[in-house]
Design a protein around this motif. Sequence first.
Motif, short mmCIF file in Angstrom:
data_model
loop_
_atom_site.label_atom_id
_atom_site.label_comp_id
_atom_site.label_asym_id
_atom_site.label_seq_id
_atom_site.Cartn_x
_atom_site.Cartn_y
_atom_site.Cartn_z
N TYR A 195 0.86 -1.19 0.00
CA TYR A 195 0.00 0.00 0.00
C TYR A 195 0.89 1.23 0.00
O TYR A 195 1.80 1.35 0.84
CB TYR A 195 -0.90 -0.03 1.24
N MET A 196 0.66 2.14 -0.96
CA MET A 196 1.44 3.38 -1.03
C MET A 196 0.83 4.38 -0.05
O MET A 196 -0.36 4.71 -0.15
CB MET A 196 1.40 3.97 -2.44
N SER A 197 1.64 4.86 0.88
CA SER A 197 1.12 5.76 1.89
C SER A 197 2.25 6.63 2.45
O SER A 197 3.36 6.14 2.66
CB SER A 197 0.52 4.93 3.03
N PRO A 198 1.97 7.93 2.70
CA PRO A 198 3.04 8.80 3.22
C PRO A 198 3.54 8.37 4.60
O PRO A 198 4.63 8.78 5.01
CB PRO A 198 2.39 10.19 3.27
N ASP A 199 2.77 7.54 5.32
CA ASP A 199 3.28 7.09 6.62
C ASP A 199 3.88 5.68 6.54
O ASP A 199 4.10 5.03 7.57
CB ASP A 199 2.20 7.19 7.71
N GLU B 147 3.82 -1.39 3.58
CA GLU B 147 3.39 -0.02 3.30
C GLU B 147 4.63 0.80 2.95
O GLU B 147 5.60 0.79 3.71
CB GLU B 147 2.68 0.57 4.50
N ILE B 148 4.58 1.46 1.82
CA ILE B 148 5.76 2.19 1.34
C ILE B 148 5.41 3.66 1.08
O ILE B 148 4.39 3.97 0.47
CB ILE B 148 6.31 1.56 0.03
N SER B 149 6.30 4.54 1.54
CA SER B 149 6.22 5.97 1.25
C SER B 149 7.37 6.34 0.32
O SER B 149 8.45 5.76 0.41
CB SER B 149 6.35 6.76 2.56
N ILE B 150 7.15 7.31 -0.58
CA ILE B 150 8.29 7.76 -1.40
C ILE B 150 8.88 9.06 -0.87
O ILE B 150 9.78 9.62 -1.48
CB ILE B 150 7.93 7.88 -2.90
N GLY B 151 8.41 9.54 0.26
CA GLY B 151 9.01 10.75 0.82
C GLY B 151 8.08 11.41 1.80
O GLY B 151 6.88 11.12 1.84
N ASP B 152 8.64 12.30 2.59
CA ASP B 152 7.86 12.97 3.64
C ASP B 152 7.11 14.17 3.10
O ASP B 152 7.40 15.32 3.43
CB ASP B 152 8.79 13.39 4.80
N TYR B 153 6.17 13.90 2.22
CA TYR B 153 5.28 14.91 1.67
C TYR B 153 4.04 14.16 1.23
O TYR B 153 4.08 12.95 1.04
CB TYR B 153 5.92 15.63 0.47
N VAL B 154 2.94 14.87 1.08
CA VAL B 154 1.68 14.19 0.76
C VAL B 154 1.28 14.48 -0.69
O VAL B 154 1.17 15.64 -1.09
CB VAL B 154 0.55 14.62 1.72
N LEU B 155 1.09 13.41 -1.46
CA LEU B 155 0.61 13.53 -2.84
C LEU B 155 -0.91 13.40 -2.84
O LEU B 155 -1.51 12.94 -1.86
CB LEU B 155 1.22 12.40 -3.68
N SER B 156 -1.52 13.76 -3.97
CA SER B 156 -2.99 13.69 -4.06
C SER B 156 -3.48 12.24 -4.03
O SER B 156 -4.64 11.99 -3.72
CB SER B 156 -3.49 14.33 -5.34
N GLY B 157 -2.62 11.33 -4.43
CA GLY B 157 -3.00 9.92 -4.42
C GLY B 157 -1.75 9.07 -4.52
O GLY B 157 -0.65 9.60 -4.70
N GLY B 158 -1.92 7.76 -4.45
CA GLY B 158 -0.75 6.87 -4.47
C GLY B 158 -0.24 6.55 -5.87
O GLY B 158 0.77 5.87 -6.00
N GLU B 159 -0.92 7.04 -6.92
CA GLU B 159 -0.56 6.61 -8.28
C GLU B 159 0.86 7.03 -8.66
O GLU B 159 1.63 6.21 -9.17
CB GLU B 159 -1.56 7.16 -9.31
N LEU B 160 1.19 8.31 -8.44
CA LEU B 160 2.54 8.75 -8.84
C LEU B 160 3.59 8.04 -7.99
O LEU B 160 4.66 7.67 -8.48
CB LEU B 160 2.67 10.28 -8.71
N ALA B 161 3.26 7.82 -6.73
CA ALA B 161 4.18 7.08 -5.85
C ALA B 161 4.35 5.64 -6.33
O ALA B 161 5.46 5.10 -6.33
CB ALA B 161 3.66 7.11 -4.42
N ALA B 162 3.25 5.02 -6.78
CA ALA B 162 3.32 3.64 -7.28
C ALA B 162 4.20 3.58 -8.53
O ALA B 162 4.98 2.63 -8.71
CB ALA B 162 1.92 3.13 -7.60
#
Length: 230
Positions: free
Chosen positions: A85-89, A129-144
């Motif tokens: 699950y892509m999540s900032p936390d 659960e994976i985050s790509i950085g300490d900032y919040v994106l509008s959704g997990g798609e770009l992070a995925a």
Amino acid sequence: MQIDIISCVPALLESPFSHSILQRAQHKGIVQVHVHDLRDYAINKHGQVDDYAFGGGAGMVLMIEPIARCIEDLKSERDYDEIIYMSPDGELLNQKIANRFSLLKNIIILCGHYKGVDERVREHLITREISIGDYVLSGGELAAAVLADSIIRLVPGVLSNETSALSDSFQDDLVAPPVYTRPAEFNDWQVPDVLLSGNQRLIDEWREEQSVVRTQQRRPDLLDEDSSTS
Ligand code: ADE
């Protein structure tokens, strides 16, 4: 390797996998990327996949039912090593995690949206659960897309010259050395002589040295043994 991505905005994932290295990896048959529209598993004919949060508060929450049904569908086809699950936390993505994931056979990546997903998805259906950085994106798609890219380029056979992934920044806790190409001189700005010397041993030594110096200057945290995660 097969990567199945679950999203309620699948159009966001069309371009990243349709060009360059990620497209070639799929054409070569080394990696398969499938994007699944969560709305195909909606709870009603209106395509509903989210609802208001119990207890109130702004923002919608992705419901467990469509997600559970989509994951069940995928699991009926094959076994998965990880359901991410892509999540900032989540756990912060780094090169070591990408290396490990690149050795897996099948993974699912779930993209959150709006306020996130019903917590029971995270408790019962997700394995990482994976985050790509300490900032919040509008959704997990770009992070995925970032996670999948970092993995796919490491799968053996994807890069034509396999050593080029090994010499990436972070592979050995060092950043990459500087690179140059023609012309050897531009506006009086010269390419370092050693790179034009033709002496491969000296060039390799210079590159190693530059990697260390750059890491000390730009990312001293990478040289601090305690900070490296294995
Ligand atoms: N979804 C929203 N922000 C994110 C982040 N920083 N990393 C992973 N997924 C996210």
